[in-house]
Structure formats: C-alpha cells, structure tokens
Design a protein around this motif. Structure first.
Motif, short mmCIF file in Angstrom:
data_model
loop_
_atom_site.label_atom_id
_atom_site.label_comp_id
_atom_site.label_asym_id
_atom_site.label_seq_id
_atom_site.Cartn_x
_atom_site.Cartn_y
_atom_site.Cartn_z
N LEU A 133 1.07 -0.98 0.27
CA LEU A 133 -0.04 0.01 0.25
C LEU A 133 0.57 1.47 0.07
O LEU A 133 0.95 2.08 -0.86
CB LEU A 133 -1.36 0.20 1.36
CG LEU A 133 -2.05 1.58 0.98
CD1 LEU A 133 -2.98 1.06 0.47
CD2 LEU A 133 -2.21 0.87 2.71
N VAL A 310 -8.43 -5.69 -2.43
CA VAL A 310 -8.54 -4.47 -1.94
C VAL A 310 -8.94 -4.09 -1.05
O VAL A 310 -8.87 -4.12 0.19
CB VAL A 310 -10.71 -4.67 -2.03
CG1 VAL A 310 -11.01 -2.66 -1.90
CG2 VAL A 310 -11.11 -4.79 -3.69
N PRO A 311 -8.22 -2.57 -0.81
CA PRO A 311 -7.66 -2.06 0.55
C PRO A 311 -8.64 -1.33 1.14
O PRO A 311 -8.71 -0.27 0.91
CB PRO A 311 -6.34 -1.30 0.28
CG PRO A 311 -7.19 -0.80 -1.65
CD PRO A 311 -7.79 -2.11 -1.98
N TRP A 312 -9.59 -2.15 1.77
CA TRP A 312 -10.62 -1.46 1.97
C TRP A 312 -10.69 -1.04 3.77
O TRP A 312 -10.92 0.00 3.90
CB TRP A 312 -11.37 -2.65 2.86
CG TRP A 312 -12.68 -3.63 2.05
CD1 TRP A 312 -12.14 -4.98 1.48
CD2 TRP A 312 -12.93 -3.22 1.10
NE1 TRP A 312 -12.63 -5.23 0.52
CE2 TRP A 312 -13.50 -4.25 0.35
CE3 TRP A 312 -13.94 -1.78 1.49
CZ2 TRP A 312 -14.11 -4.11 -0.88
CZ3 TRP A 312 -15.24 -1.67 0.09
CH2 TRP A 312 -15.52 -3.13 -0.66
N SER A 313 -9.56 -1.01 4.48
CA SER A 313 -8.77 -0.84 5.66
C SER A 313 -8.59 0.29 5.09
O SER A 313 -8.86 1.82 5.72
CB SER A 313 -7.28 -0.78 6.52
OG SER A 313 -6.64 -1.77 5.97
N ALA A 314 -7.86 1.07 4.66
CA ALA A 314 -7.48 2.13 4.06
C ALA A 314 -8.79 3.14 3.23
O ALA A 314 -8.34 4.77 3.51
CB ALA A 314 -5.95 2.29 2.53
N ILE A 315 -9.47 2.42 2.77
CA ILE A 315 -10.59 3.12 2.10
C ILE A 315 -11.26 3.99 3.44
O ILE A 315 -11.78 5.01 3.82
CB ILE A 315 -11.57 2.68 1.18
CG1 ILE A 315 -10.33 2.28 0.19
CG2 ILE A 315 -12.87 3.10 1.16
CD1 ILE A 315 -11.89 1.08 -0.68
N ARG A 374 -2.66 1.25 -5.14
CA ARG A 374 -3.87 0.13 -4.21
C ARG A 374 -4.36 1.46 -3.23
O ARG A 374 -5.39 1.97 -2.88
CB ARG A 374 -3.09 -0.63 -3.10
CG ARG A 374 -3.36 -2.34 -4.49
CD ARG A 374 -2.70 -2.82 -2.97
NE ARG A 374 -3.58 -3.66 -1.81
CZ ARG A 374 -4.16 -3.73 -0.48
NH1 ARG A 374 -2.62 -3.97 0.06
NH2 ARG A 374 -4.57 -4.06 -0.10
N LEU A 375 -3.41 2.68 -2.70
CA LEU A 375 -3.42 3.78 -1.83
C LEU A 375 -4.04 4.58 -3.09
O LEU A 375 -5.33 5.54 -2.53
CB LEU A 375 -1.95 4.08 -1.81
CG LEU A 375 -2.47 5.59 -0.83
CD1 LEU A 375 -3.08 5.27 0.62
CD2 LEU A 375 -0.79 5.96 -0.04
N ALA A 378 -7.79 3.44 -3.27
CA ALA A 378 -8.61 3.92 -2.30
C ALA A 378 -8.76 5.70 -1.80
O ALA A 378 -10.01 6.03 -1.24
CB ALA A 378 -7.36 3.68 -0.73
N MET A 382 -12.45 6.86 -2.19
CA MET A 382 -12.91 8.98 -1.04
C MET A 382 -13.43 9.99 -1.95
O MET A 382 -14.84 9.81 -0.90
CB MET A 382 -11.56 8.41 -0.45
CG MET A 382 -11.79 9.73 1.16
SD MET A 382 -11.54 11.87 -0.41
CE MET A 382 -9.48 10.95 -0.44
#
Length: 416
Positions: A133, A310-315, A374-375, A378, A382
């Motif tokens: 990420l 999918v970067p759910w935590s980052a989202i 990925r970032l 995310a 947002m």
C-alpha cells in the motif's frame, strides 16, 4: 497508409464510445440528483473493467491496444489542460463581500484540520500499513501528497452544486466557495512541492518561481487596451490562441519535471477577466468534453495493475479522516466566523465536495509515482463517496431545518 487509417478509425470509435458513456453517466447522475461529474468519472473509470468483465484480457487488448492507448492518453491530457485553464481562471473570482475575518476563519477551518487528518493518514500508511500500500515513494513526498489529497475541495463541482440548489448567493455558499478557492490554490502549490521532492526540489522551486513570474507578467500584458479589444472582437481566434499556448506551456513544464496541471494553471491565472472570459469559456467547455478520456486511461492503469485484495482498511480510514477533516473543520470555521450551527454544518458539507479536482490531484500523484495503485484506488473511492454525500446531506439539513421551524410554537406576538 491503410494501417494508419485503420488506427485513426479505431481511435475515433473509442472516443465516440467514451463520450457516449460520459453522456449516459451525466444523465444517470442528474437523475440521482448528483453532480454530473460523478457520472462522468464513474463512466470513464468503469469502461476498462466492463470490457475486462465481458471479454477478459484478450478483448481489452483488441479494444484498447497500445497504439491506441498512447494517442488516447495525449487526448486525455489535452482535455485536462484545457479544462484546468478555465478552472484556474475562475479561481481568481472568489470575492464574497462577507468580510475578511469570516472568510479567513472558514478557510482555515476547511483547510488546516483536513491537512492534519491527511498527515494522520500518511503516518498510518508509512508506519502501520503493508509495504504494498505504501509503495516506494520518498517518505516526505508521500506524506505531503496524502495531506494534499485529503485537503482538496473541488471548486468546479462545488460551483455546480451551489447553482443547482440555488445557493450561490447564500451566506454558506459564498463562504464555502471563497474557502475552496483559497484551499485549492494552496493545494496546487503543495502538490508541485510534493512532485518536486521526488524529482528534484530545487529545480521544482525554480520552475515554481518561473511560473509565478509568467503569470504576473502575462496578466499585466494582457490587461492592455489592444489585447483586450482583440479578445473582444475575435473571441474564437483568441480561444484557439489560448488553447495552443496552454498546451505548449503545460507540456513544457511536464518536460521539465512538473505536471501539466501546473502549466495549465500558469496560463489560466495569467488571463484577466472582462472580455477574456468569453474566450476562456469555450476552451474550458472543449476540455470538459475530453476529460472522460483522461478517466478511461486512469481506469486502465488501475485495471491493469497487479491484482491484490481491495484496500478496505485504507478506504475506511481515508473516508473517516476526510469527513472529519472537512465537515468537522468547516463547521468549526463557520462557528468561529460567527455563523449559526445550521450554516456552519452546511459550510462543512459543501467544502467536503472533492470531485474532479481531487481525481486530477490523485492522478498527478499516481503518474509521478507517489501513490501506489492500491492507495490511489482507496483515495479515488474516498473522493467519489465524499462528493456523492454532498447532495443527500444538504437535503437532510434542509429537512431538519424545516421540521424544526414547524415544531416551534407560534408566539402570541406572531398570532396577533
């Protein structure tokens, strides 16, 4: 010769599909009472995933081969540059007549807390998140990039929202627009610095000074009576000259190591108002027409990136921090400016609108290698979610305000 004609026909066909998809996206967004740009962005970004879902990688290779993607990338950049010339030109008209103190507090509230929440997310990305990420960008550049990403407000989308809801002359609308103008101006400068850190800060600062000089000198020269009358008499020729100059300057600054965005802003800010506004308007409109092509290329970059979860935590973290920074900060700024709670909340909701400006900032950071795919994904999610929230939240504020007024008992004085 036949191959050239076939490739040209292929490019034209793809352009037609993209523009039709963008039109459909605008209609869908309008039906859902969302800013049209939401539909444009989604339509552009989803073209590549839809092709992949229907026919897989072989179909994508046929529909968008390399010799077609390269011209599309240039066309998308051209559209973006021309559109941003108009955005930069409009940024110079941010007066509200509401007083410097009120504008100052709202601006500080809508920018500084969001910048801080961006730093918080950057700290999480650098020290807690997985290396995939984080990417391999220099830490200072990455931190500044994320901070900028969470602090942006989209002036063009905000203007559209205010116009659609008849809020242009409202106190909340005027204060939010003034704050957005100052915030975006600061964000673009910080973006240039972030890109410069990764590619040579000293050179970037020199180019920044050069850009400011060109803006100031150009504005002085274009204010003269002769150029002003020429712009008024020949608006089409002036628009063509502005377009050519903007593209030349934008791509030259990109060649020197900055983004085309900076060059577009240099030209847009150098153009005065008055008769010149009539020449800038078609430039911006033509650029807006081609911007969906920019999103298709961006969507292709995301779709072709290495697969991963999918970067759910980052989202989730990006969404929470973005909302707290903008809505909370805008509310605080509005209260410090002496506005009532409802007006302050409305200001916070309005400055939380990110839209196209945010996507452009993210794409610039992604292209410069500051954001991993990925970032980038995310932060795009947002931007879309926070922009889509604006309409429903404004409607909710209106309904709550109406129900509160209806629940207040009528006083004897009013009954008499």
């Amino acid at each position: 010769m036949t191959d050239v004609l076939l490739r040209a026909g292929h490019i034209v066909a793809v352009l037609a599909v993209v523009l039709v998809a963008a039109y459909a996206g605008r209609l869908a967004a309008r039906a859902l009472r969302q800013p049209e740009v939401i539909g444009e962005i989604l339509a552009g970004i989803l073209v590549v995933p839809v092709v992949l879902a229907v026919g897989g990688a072989p179909a994508l290779a046929v529909v968008l081969p390399t010799d077609v993607v390269s011209p599309l990338r240039v066309i998308g950049q051209v559209g973006l540059v021309l559109f941003l010339v108009g955005v930069a030109h409009e940024l110079r008209h941010g007066g509200t007549g509401l007083g410097a103190r009120a504008v100052g507090w709202v601006t500080a509230g809508s920018f500084l807390p969001a910048l801080f929440t961006g730093l918080v997310m950057a700290a999480w990305v650098v020290w807690v998140a997985d290396p995939e990420l984080r990417g391999d960008a220099p830490t200072p550049a990455l931190v500044l990039m994320i901070a900028v990403a969470l602090s942006v407000t989209a002036v063009p989308v905000l203007a559209r929202v205010l116009e659609d809801r008849d809020m242009v002359e409202s106190p909340a609308g005027k204060l939010a627009m003034a704050a957005a103008v100052v915030t975006d101006s600061a964000a673009w400068v910080l973006l240039v610095v972030a890109v410069g850190i990764s590619g040579g800060l000293v050179v970037s600062l020199v180019l920044l000074v050069l850009g400011v000089t060109v803006t100031v000198v150009g504005r002085i020269l274009l204010r003269g009576r002769v150029p002003m009358s020429w712009a008024e008499r020949f608006p089409r020729a002036t628009a063509a000259a502005i377009s050519a100059l903007a593209l030349l300057v934008a791509f030259q600054f990109e060649h020197w190591g900055l983004t085309t965005v900076f060059g577009a802003f240099v030209v847009g800010l150098a153009i005065p108002g008055g008769a010149w506004a009539g020449a800038v308007r078609p430039v911006m409109s033509f650029g807006r027409l081609l911007v969906p092509v920019f999103f298709v290329v961006a969507g292709m970059g995301v779709a072709n990136a290495p697969r991963g979860s999918v970067p759910w935590s980052a989202i989730a973290i990006a969404l929470v921090l973005a909302i707290v920074g903008k809505i909370g900060g805008g509310y605080l700024g509005g209260r410090l400016a002496g506005r009532d709670r409802r007006t302050a909340v409305t200001i916070g909701v309005l400055v939380n609108t990110r839209g196209l400006t945010e996507i452009v900032v993210l794409q610039a950071g992604y292209t410069a290698g500051l954001l991993s795919v990925r970032l980038f994904l995310a932060l795009v999610v947002m931007a879309l979610v926070t922009t889509a929230m604006t309409g429903p939240l404004l409607s909710l504020i209106e309904r709550l305000g109406a129900s509160k007024r209806a629940s207040v008992p009528e006083s004897p004085e009013n009954r008499s």
